[in-house]
Design a protein around this motif. Structure first.
Motif, PDB file in Angstrom:
ATOM      1  N   LEU A   9     -35.414  56.485  68.935  1.00  0.00           N
ATOM      2  CA  LEU A   9     -34.548  56.115  70.040  1.00  0.00           C
ATOM      3  C   LEU A   9     -33.225  55.318  69.490  1.00  0.00           C
ATOM      4  CD1 LEU A   9     -37.079  54.978  72.506  1.00  0.00           C
ATOM      5  CD2 LEU A   9     -35.936  57.126  72.325  1.00  0.00           C
ATOM      6  N   TYR A  10     -33.261  54.558  68.782  1.00  0.00           N
ATOM      7  CA  TYR A  10     -32.194  53.977  68.340  1.00  0.00           C
ATOM      8  C   TYR A  10     -31.207  54.945  67.482  1.00  0.00           C
ATOM      9  CZ  TYR A  10     -33.126  48.998  69.768  1.00  0.00           C
ATOM     10  OH  TYR A  10     -33.160  48.148  70.463  1.00  0.00           O
ATOM     11  N   ALA A  11     -31.835  55.731  66.709  1.00  0.00           N
ATOM     12  CA  ALA A  11     -31.216  56.802  65.944  1.00  0.00           C
ATOM     13  C   ALA A  11     -30.492  57.752  66.859  1.00  0.00           C
ATOM     14  CB  ALA A  11     -32.118  57.378  65.010  1.00  0.00           C
ATOM     15  N   PHE A  12     -31.169  58.104  67.965  1.00  0.00           N
ATOM     16  CA  PHE A  12     -30.487  58.995  68.953  1.00  0.00           C
ATOM     17  C   PHE A  12     -29.273  58.306  69.594  1.00  0.00           C
ATOM     18  CE2 PHE A  12     -34.300  61.503  68.933  1.00  0.00           C
ATOM     19  CZ  PHE A  12     -33.857  62.765  68.410  1.00  0.00           C
ATOM     20  N   GLN A  13     -29.504  56.912  69.964  1.00  0.00           N
ATOM     21  CA  GLN A  13     -28.258  56.291  70.515  1.00  0.00           C
ATOM     22  C   GLN A  13     -27.140  56.102  69.740  1.00  0.00           C
ATOM     23  OE1 GLN A  13     -29.402  52.303  72.006  1.00  0.00           O
ATOM     24  NE2 GLN A  13     -30.413  53.129  73.858  1.00  0.00           N
TER      25      GLN A  13
ATOM     26  N   LEU B  18     -30.632  46.169  65.272  1.00  0.00           N
ATOM     27  CA  LEU B  18     -31.907  46.279  65.759  1.00  0.00           C
ATOM     28  C   LEU B  18     -32.644  47.187  64.866  1.00  0.00           C
ATOM     29  CD1 LEU B  18     -30.823  46.156  69.639  1.00  0.00           C
ATOM     30  CD2 LEU B  18     -32.184  44.335  68.128  1.00  0.00           C
ATOM     31  N   MET B  19     -32.256  48.186  64.375  1.00  0.00           N
ATOM     32  CA  MET B  19     -32.753  49.146  63.665  1.00  0.00           C
ATOM     33  C   MET B  19     -33.367  48.102  62.512  1.00  0.00           C
ATOM     34  SD  MET B  19     -30.494  52.497  63.929  1.00  0.00           S
ATOM     35  CE  MET B  19     -31.566  53.629  63.210  1.00  0.00           C
ATOM     36  N   GLY B  20     -32.578  47.231  61.788  1.00  0.00           N
ATOM     37  CA  GLY B  20     -32.964  46.788  60.809  1.00  0.00           C
ATOM     38  C   GLY B  20     -34.178  45.837  61.025  1.00  0.00           C
TER      39      GLY B  20
ATOM     40  N   LEU C 130     -33.567  51.868  57.873  1.00  0.00           N
ATOM     41  CA  LEU C 130     -32.135  51.634  58.116  1.00  0.00           C
ATOM     42  C   LEU C 130     -31.300  51.870  56.913  1.00  0.00           C
ATOM     43  CD1 LEU C 130     -29.714  50.035  59.624  1.00  0.00           C
ATOM     44  CD2 LEU C 130     -30.650  47.839  58.506  1.00  0.00           C
ATOM     45  N   GLY C 131     -31.638  51.775  55.789  1.00  0.00           N
ATOM     46  CA  GLY C 131     -31.066  52.017  54.524  1.00  0.00           C
ATOM     47  C   GLY C 131     -30.637  53.785  54.647  1.00  0.00           C
TER      48      GLY C 131
END
Length: 623
Positions: free
Chosen positions: A293-297, A163-165, A172-173
């Motif tokens: 938010l995804y990074a924190f997840q 989902l980050m991608g 994402l990289g």
């Protein structure tokens, strides 16, 4: 302290087990339906969590467009509530699963203990065996959910990255670099956590064995003023366990720190790099917020993977130790616990008119490569009468009882019960025809009645009182406030009373063979006479076999077997052996017993160095 020596000789190094992960999976396999449901619940909860940042982006985009927020906010609240409810369900389910796995492991170990061969149990200290049934299964509690947690964590991690991608490939990289570094470091550190956990459990096992032995001999410890020495010795094992535990905790803390720090650094880089891209108009601000938010997840899946990998290492170590117990050899044709053996009343095979038990060329040893404990034993036990086995310590007397009770299997030769070889009977059938009184006469937890009914749970109170009268203990028990219901502990009865309770249990119902191992070692003269009367009475109804160092208990035996060096030296009655066997005369002389069975008057000047008066051999009447 022999127990100390036995414990100290154990190799302190952890034992390597092949297929270690498969050992843990073996305990989880019976619960796969519950694990599958827990996995599905975890995946649904992960899906709700993964959708939350996208819905948050929807809220921000709707706010920027000036549209109504009711729909996206409602969806966001629904995701939170549904995710929380499913997570609660999964936690309860997996917690219950963990308790069932621990219960199954403990039950399996306990059943194995009681089905195992005696030599398999006695080679380990009792305290270590207790640890294997209590402490080791407890480590499976967290490990039982580790497999489901690992799958859920891996799915959540992959889903988050995917989902980050979809939001921004460049960011994402940056994230993937941090994830790879964390994964490599975890892979290097996690195996050492398992090794440290296993070493810690080995130390706990040795501690338990030494502590159990020391507490069992607490009177000797205190009388020898050895309290501080024993406490220091045992504490050393506790310190060793703590040292390994601290090592495992340090490595686990290192793994956690690396994972959390790596993700936090990645979030900082993403924030700075994403801010530049948002400023240049390459991504929207709402996309950057959703990405963050995804990074924190990511911290959730990575910390979950770390936690479950640590728990799995501990569980694998515990599973390896538990499998060692399950590898114990069990008694041949042992019936499951609770299934009664079929013991017939009469002879079960081709009957020899006068013989109940026979040794035919029996040689046995306790361990491969060890010297034989007995060799070339040929002996017949009459169906009625008293057979006494005497000899110096280490002569092999107790080994004969171990063979009769099938605690030990012969290496050569064979034993027969009523003319049928032992292998044609199950151990339960053999022991159903024998009654055994150990030298230490241990009591079992419970009341006096519970101890008396231990062999025959269905026995009536009348039978119990008859057995107590047979050993002159009925007056003592009837004087107690609770009578047969009096709780019985190691300190509530004397050694002599404990032996008489054990003897009453053995004669509760007349067995084919009564085995007594030093039945009068802890009784006074009057009680010894009562035990002697009981033995003579039982010998008129069946076979009585006694082992004794006090020859006064066997003077009137119908058959006396003299053993020395694992062999039968002579067989006969008292008068015959006294006139023909020098060892028997020495044993008799050491106890000041004459041919009439009464102590011989000592000569002046015959005091030994220990103060014991002995009769010179030349003064004994030669019959």
């Amino acid at each position: 302290m022999t127990e100390t020596a036995a414990v100290e000789s154990v190799d302190p190094q952890p034992i390597a087990h092949p297929g270690r992960t498969s050992l843990l999976l073996g305990y989880l396999r019976p619960h796969w339906p519950t694990m599958l449901l827990g996995l599905l619940l975890g995946l649904v909860a992960n899906a709700a969590g993964l959708a939350t940042p996208l819905v948050t982006k929807w809220v921000l985009d709707t706010l920027g467009a000036g549209d109504s927020l009711s729909r996206p906010v409602t969806v966001l609240l629904a995701l939170v509530v549904v995710g929380a409810a499913i997570s609660l369900w999964q936690w309860v389910l997996m917690g219950s699963l963990a308790e069932r796995v621990v219960l199954d492991a403990r039950s399996s170990v306990i059943r194995r203990y009681f089905a195992a061969r005696i030599d398999q149990l006695t080679r380990r200290p009792g305290g270590e065996l207790v640890t294997r049934a209590t402490s080791d299964p407890a480590l499976l509690h967290e490990a039982s959910g580790s497999l489901v947690g690992l799958i859920n964590g891996a799915v959540a991690l992959v889903g988050t990255l995917v989902l980050m991608g979809t939001l921004d490939v460049v960011l994402l990289g940056t994230t993937l670099v941090a994830v790879v570094v964390v994964a490599v470091l975890m892979g290097l550190l996690l195996p050492s956590i398992g090794r440290a956990q296993e070493a810690a459990q080995e130390s706990v096992g040795r501690l338990g064995g030494l502590l159990e032995g020391s507490l069992r001999a607490i009177r000797t410890v205190k009388a020898s003023r050895a309290e501080q020495r024993q406490a220091h010795l045992i504490t050393r094992h506790a310190e060793e366990s703590a040292r390994h535990g601290i090592n495992a905790a340090r490595r686990a803390a290192t793994v956690w720190t690396i994972s959390w720090t790596g993700i936090q650094l990645a979030v900082i880089v993403i924030l700075g790099f994403g801010a530049v891209r948002a400023e240049r108009g390459l991504i929207e601000v709402s996309t950057l917020i959703a990405f963050l938010l995804y990074a924190f997840q990511l911290m959730g899946p990575i910390s979950e993977l770390t936690q479950h990998m640590t728990a799995m290492q501990a569980g694998i170590a515990a599973a390896g130790r538990l499998r060692e117990i399950e590898a114990m050899s069990v008694e041949p044709d042992s019936r499951p616990a609770g299934q009664p053996a079929s013991v017939s009343v009469g002879p079960v095979g081709p009957e020899s008119r006068d013989v109940v038990l026979s040794f035919q060329g029996v040689t046995a040893r306790y361990a491969p490569g060890a010297a034989p404990a007995v060799r070339g034993i040929d002996l017949e036990i009459p169906r009625r009468g008293h057979t006494a086995i005497v000899g110096p310590s280490g002569a092999g007397k107790t080994t004969l009882f171990s063979l009769l009770l099938r605690f030990l299997e012969p290496e050569q030769g064979r034993l027969l019960l009523f003319g049928r070889p032992y292998p044609e009977h199950t151990p339960a059938e053999i022991r159903g025809r024998l009654a055994y009184v150990e030298q230490e006469a241990p009591v079992v937890p419970g009341t006096i009645g519970d101890n008396l009914r231990f062999t025959h749970p269905e026995a009536s109170d009348e039978e119990l009182w008859a057995a107590l009268r047979a050993v002159d203990l009925s007056d003592k028990v009837s004087s107690l406030d609770l009578g047969l219901e009096t709780p019985l502990g190691a300190t509530t009865v004397s050694g002599g009373e404990r032996q008489r309770i054990a003897l009453a249990r053995a004669v509760l119902r007349t067995p084919d063979v009564l085995l007594l191992d030093e039945a009068t070692s802890q009784v006074d003269g009057l009680t010894e006479a009562a035990v002697g009367r009981c033995v003579r009475q039982r010998a008129t109804e069946g076979a009585v076999v006694t082992i004794a160092h006090r020859l006064s208990t066997v003077l009137d035996a119908d058959q006396i077997v003299v053993m020395e060096g694992g062999r039968i030296r002579a067989v006969g009655d008292h008068a015959t052996l006294l006139g023909t066997d020098e060892l028997y005369r020495d044993l008799v002389a050491s106890l000041r017993i004459g041919t009439s069975g009464t102590p011989a008057a000592p000569e002046a000047g015959t005091a030994t160095g220990s103060g014991t008066l002995l009769v010179p051999l030349e003064r004994l009447p030669q019959e």
